[in-house]
Design a protein around this motif. Sequence first.
Motif, PDB file in Angstrom:
ATOM      1  N   ASP A 142       0.861  -1.183   0.000  1.00  0.00           N
ATOM      2  CA  ASP A 142       0.000   0.000   0.000  1.00  0.00           C
ATOM      3  C   ASP A 142       0.898   1.234   0.000  1.00  0.00           C
ATOM      4  O   ASP A 142       1.932   1.265   0.684  1.00  0.00           O
ATOM      5  N   THR A 143       0.492   2.264  -0.762  1.00  0.00           N
ATOM      6  CA  THR A 143       1.343   3.451  -0.916  1.00  0.00           C
ATOM      7  C   THR A 143       0.510   4.715  -0.946  1.00  0.00           C
ATOM      8  O   THR A 143      -0.518   4.774  -1.609  1.00  0.00           O
ATOM      9  N   VAL A 144       0.974   5.743  -0.218  1.00  0.00           N
ATOM     10  CA  VAL A 144       0.382   7.081  -0.294  1.00  0.00           C
ATOM     11  C   VAL A 144       1.502   8.054  -0.633  1.00  0.00           C
ATOM     12  O   VAL A 144       2.512   8.127   0.071  1.00  0.00           O
ATOM     13  N   THR A 145       1.337   8.791  -1.721  1.00  0.00           N
ATOM     14  CA  THR A 145       2.370   9.728  -2.160  1.00  0.00           C
ATOM     15  C   THR A 145       1.706  10.960  -2.760  1.00  0.00           C
ATOM     16  O   THR A 145       0.504  11.170  -2.574  1.00  0.00           O
ATOM     17  N   THR A 146       2.489  11.789  -3.456  1.00  0.00           N
ATOM     18  CA  THR A 146       1.931  12.963  -4.125  1.00  0.00           C
ATOM     19  C   THR A 146       2.214  12.879  -5.622  1.00  0.00           C
ATOM     20  O   THR A 146       3.001  12.041  -6.070  1.00  0.00           O
ATOM     21  N   ASN A 147       1.593  13.762  -6.394  1.00  0.00           N
ATOM     22  CA  ASN A 147       1.693  13.709  -7.857  1.00  0.00           C
ATOM     23  C   ASN A 147       2.995  14.355  -8.351  1.00  0.00           C
ATOM     24  O   ASN A 147       3.004  15.400  -9.000  1.00  0.00           O
ATOM     25  N   ASN A 148       4.116  13.705  -8.049  1.00  0.00           N
ATOM     26  CA  ASN A 148       5.435  14.274  -8.316  1.00  0.00           C
ATOM     27  C   ASN A 148       5.703  14.489  -9.805  1.00  0.00           C
ATOM     28  O   ASN A 148       6.214  15.536 -10.212  1.00  0.00           O
ATOM     29  N   TYR A 149       5.395  13.503 -10.624  1.00  0.00           N
ATOM     30  CA  TYR A 149       5.637  13.621 -12.065  1.00  0.00           C
ATOM     31  C   TYR A 149       4.813  14.766 -12.652  1.00  0.00           C
ATOM     32  O   TYR A 149       5.347  15.654 -13.324  1.00  0.00           O
ATOM     33  N   GLU A 150       3.525  14.732 -12.378  1.00  0.00           N
ATOM     34  CA  GLU A 150       2.612  15.740 -12.931  1.00  0.00           C
ATOM     35  C   GLU A 150       2.979  17.144 -12.464  1.00  0.00           C
ATOM     36  O   GLU A 150       2.983  18.100 -13.251  1.00  0.00           O
ATOM     37  N   MET A 151       3.311  17.279 -11.174  1.00  0.00           N
ATOM     38  CA  MET A 151       3.594  18.603 -10.620  1.00  0.00           C
ATOM     39  C   MET A 151       4.884  19.180 -11.178  1.00  0.00           C
ATOM     40  O   MET A 151       4.967  20.382 -11.494  1.00  0.00           O
ATOM     41  N   SER A 166      19.367  15.712  -6.073  1.00  0.00           N
ATOM     42  CA  SER A 166      20.255  14.751  -5.425  1.00  0.00           C
ATOM     43  C   SER A 166      20.185  13.438  -6.204  1.00  0.00           C
ATOM     44  O   SER A 166      19.490  13.339  -7.213  1.00  0.00           O
ATOM     45  N   ASN A 167      20.851  12.432  -5.711  1.00  0.00           N
ATOM     46  CA  ASN A 167      20.964  11.137  -6.378  1.00  0.00           C
ATOM     47  C   ASN A 167      19.601  10.559  -6.761  1.00  0.00           C
ATOM     48  O   ASN A 167      18.730  10.382  -5.915  1.00  0.00           O
ATOM     49  N   LEU A 168      19.419  10.253  -8.050  1.00  0.00           N
ATOM     50  CA  LEU A 168      18.161   9.681  -8.522  1.00  0.00           C
ATOM     51  C   LEU A 168      18.037   8.200  -8.206  1.00  0.00           C
ATOM     52  O   LEU A 168      16.941   7.640  -8.228  1.00  0.00           O
ATOM     53  N   LEU A 169      19.152   7.538  -7.923  1.00  0.00           N
ATOM     54  CA  LEU A 169      19.145   6.083  -7.823  1.00  0.00           C
ATOM     55  C   LEU A 169      18.427   5.565  -6.589  1.00  0.00           C
ATOM     56  O   LEU A 169      17.998   4.424  -6.554  1.00  0.00           O
ATOM     57  N   LYS A 170      18.292   6.393  -5.546  1.00  0.00           N
ATOM     58  CA  LYS A 170      17.711   5.906  -4.298  1.00  0.00           C
ATOM     59  C   LYS A 170      16.241   6.261  -4.118  1.00  0.00           C
ATOM     60  O   LYS A 170      15.590   5.704  -3.249  1.00  0.00           O
ATOM     61  N   SER A 171      15.736   7.205  -4.897  1.00  0.00           N
ATOM     62  CA  SER A 171      14.388   7.710  -4.636  1.00  0.00           C
ATOM     63  C   SER A 171      13.532   7.739  -5.896  1.00  0.00           C
ATOM     64  O   SER A 171      13.862   8.442  -6.859  1.00  0.00           O
ATOM     65  N   ASN A 172      12.438   6.997  -5.875  1.00  0.00           N
ATOM     66  CA  ASN A 172      11.472   7.046  -6.964  1.00  0.00           C
ATOM     67  C   ASN A 172      10.813   8.413  -7.064  1.00  0.00           C
ATOM     68  O   ASN A 172      10.353   8.816  -8.134  1.00  0.00           O
ATOM     69  N   VAL A 173      10.743   9.136  -5.945  1.00  0.00           N
ATOM     70  CA  VAL A 173      10.166  10.483  -5.946  1.00  0.00           C
ATOM     71  C   VAL A 173      11.032  11.408  -6.792  1.00  0.00           C
ATOM     72  O   VAL A 173      10.541  12.126  -7.674  1.00  0.00           O
ATOM     73  N   ARG A 174      12.344  11.415  -6.536  1.00  0.00           N
ATOM     74  CA  ARG A 174      13.252  12.261  -7.322  1.00  0.00           C
ATOM     75  C   ARG A 174      13.259  11.832  -8.788  1.00  0.00           C
ATOM     76  O   ARG A 174      13.355  12.663  -9.693  1.00  0.00           O
ATOM     77  N   LEU A 175      13.164  10.531  -9.025  1.00  0.00           N
ATOM     78  CA  LEU A 175      13.132  10.022 -10.397  1.00  0.00           C
ATOM     79  C   LEU A 175      11.883  10.512 -11.128  1.00  0.00           C
ATOM     80  O   LEU A 175      11.948  10.930 -12.284  1.00  0.00           O
ATOM     81  N   TYR A 203      12.306  14.133 -12.062  1.00  0.00           N
ATOM     82  CA  TYR A 203      13.218  14.231 -13.205  1.00  0.00           C
ATOM     83  C   TYR A 203      12.493  13.898 -14.504  1.00  0.00           C
ATOM     84  O   TYR A 203      12.631  14.596 -15.517  1.00  0.00           O
ATOM     85  N   GLN A 204      11.696  12.847 -14.486  1.00  0.00           N
ATOM     86  CA  GLN A 204      10.948  12.457 -15.688  1.00  0.00           C
ATOM     87  C   GLN A 204       9.922  13.519 -16.069  1.00  0.00           C
ATOM     88  O   GLN A 204       9.689  13.781 -17.262  1.00  0.00           O
ATOM     89  N   GLY A 205       9.300  14.155 -15.076  1.00  0.00           N
ATOM     90  CA  GLY A 205       8.371  15.252 -15.342  1.00  0.00           C
ATOM     91  C   GLY A 205       9.082  16.439 -15.967  1.00  0.00           C
ATOM     92  O   GLY A 205       8.561  17.083 -16.891  1.00  0.00           O
ATOM     93  N   PHE A 206      10.289  16.735 -15.463  1.00  0.00           N
ATOM     94  CA  PHE A 206      11.112  17.810 -16.025  1.00  0.00           C
ATOM     95  C   PHE A 206      11.436  17.539 -17.488  1.00  0.00           C
ATOM     96  O   PHE A 206      11.297  18.418 -18.345  1.00  0.00           O
TER      97      PHE A 206
END
Length: 336
Positions: free
Chosen positions: A158-167, A188-197, A200-203
């Motif tokens: 189960d996961t609760v997050t925010t709309n990182n890609y869209e935002m 920061s390092n993209l390899l450890k965090s799906n949020v940062r990834l 980046y993909q949204g950018f």
Amino acid sequence: MKNVTIDMVSKAAGVSKTTISRYLNEKYEHMSEKTRLRIKATIKELDYRPSIMARSLKAKKTGLIGIIISDMTNPVTISLIKGVMDKCESEGFQVITASSDEDVQKEKEYILSMFDRQVEGLIVNVADYMEYSTLLRVQEKGMHIVLADRTIDTQIFDTVTTNNYEMSKDTVKKLYNVGYEAVALFSSNLLKSNVRLARYQGFLAAAENCDNSDNEYIFADDNLENFKVAITDFVRKYPNSKKAVFASTPMALLNLVTAAHELNVRIPNDLAICGYDNLQWTRLVSGGITVVEQPFYEVGVESAKILLKRIRGEDDIEKEPIYLELKSKLIRRGST
């Protein structure tokens, strides 16, 4: 009067503490009636009262929820923790909190420690989305787990997050739409965090849709000197372009603003700056910093809601893992 302990009861009854524990948990299979009666009489004589924890362990319910945060120094996580605590405590649960300090081994030890303490569920802000074998192991043993903010690229938890890609995509598109021609993402390092990834993909998605523009991804690893070098290079590379930078983490945003001031780079005249998150200081610098504000308190509340439903086995909870994405909002200020 001194509290009577299980050790005192075992000595008075002439049996081991293990035998007393088995008696308290009503495990009489290998216990004679004579022993049971003697223990019962000793408990009555000493007026021994088993602790609340002992009684809860007997029922396999401790009323404890564990939260493991990847970085307790990140101010936004305080809102997440408060959301979890407010919801859990309103439902009669107590919360144990730990910080892994972005250390996978430390996170593993906390997961196992909380499992051993028989918490009824875990809410985890993972240190590394590629390392989840320990979480998977304890879930397979019956532990209820909800991931908060940071996600794992599976449909296991189960996961609760925010709309990182869209935002991130929408924010960078707005920068291009108001006339910025060269835009860089600092992360920061993209390899450890799906949020940062995801950010980046949204950018990248936003940049690909803007033909007459330049974009760069800059990895600065939360080091101020690295940020100063990167900003200097970026400004020099596009001397005649209207420039903006987007920070994908709160620390990156702070380093960007600090580096710009130390380099006498004017905000927004020489360089527009925006990023995550809406921390208090962002209202005070350069007419205010444009930020993406995430609903972290609500992430905590919703994570706790799902976890408590799982623990209680409520009928209206989906059997498959739940993925809930809450919406952030852009707050535009003077820095852009």
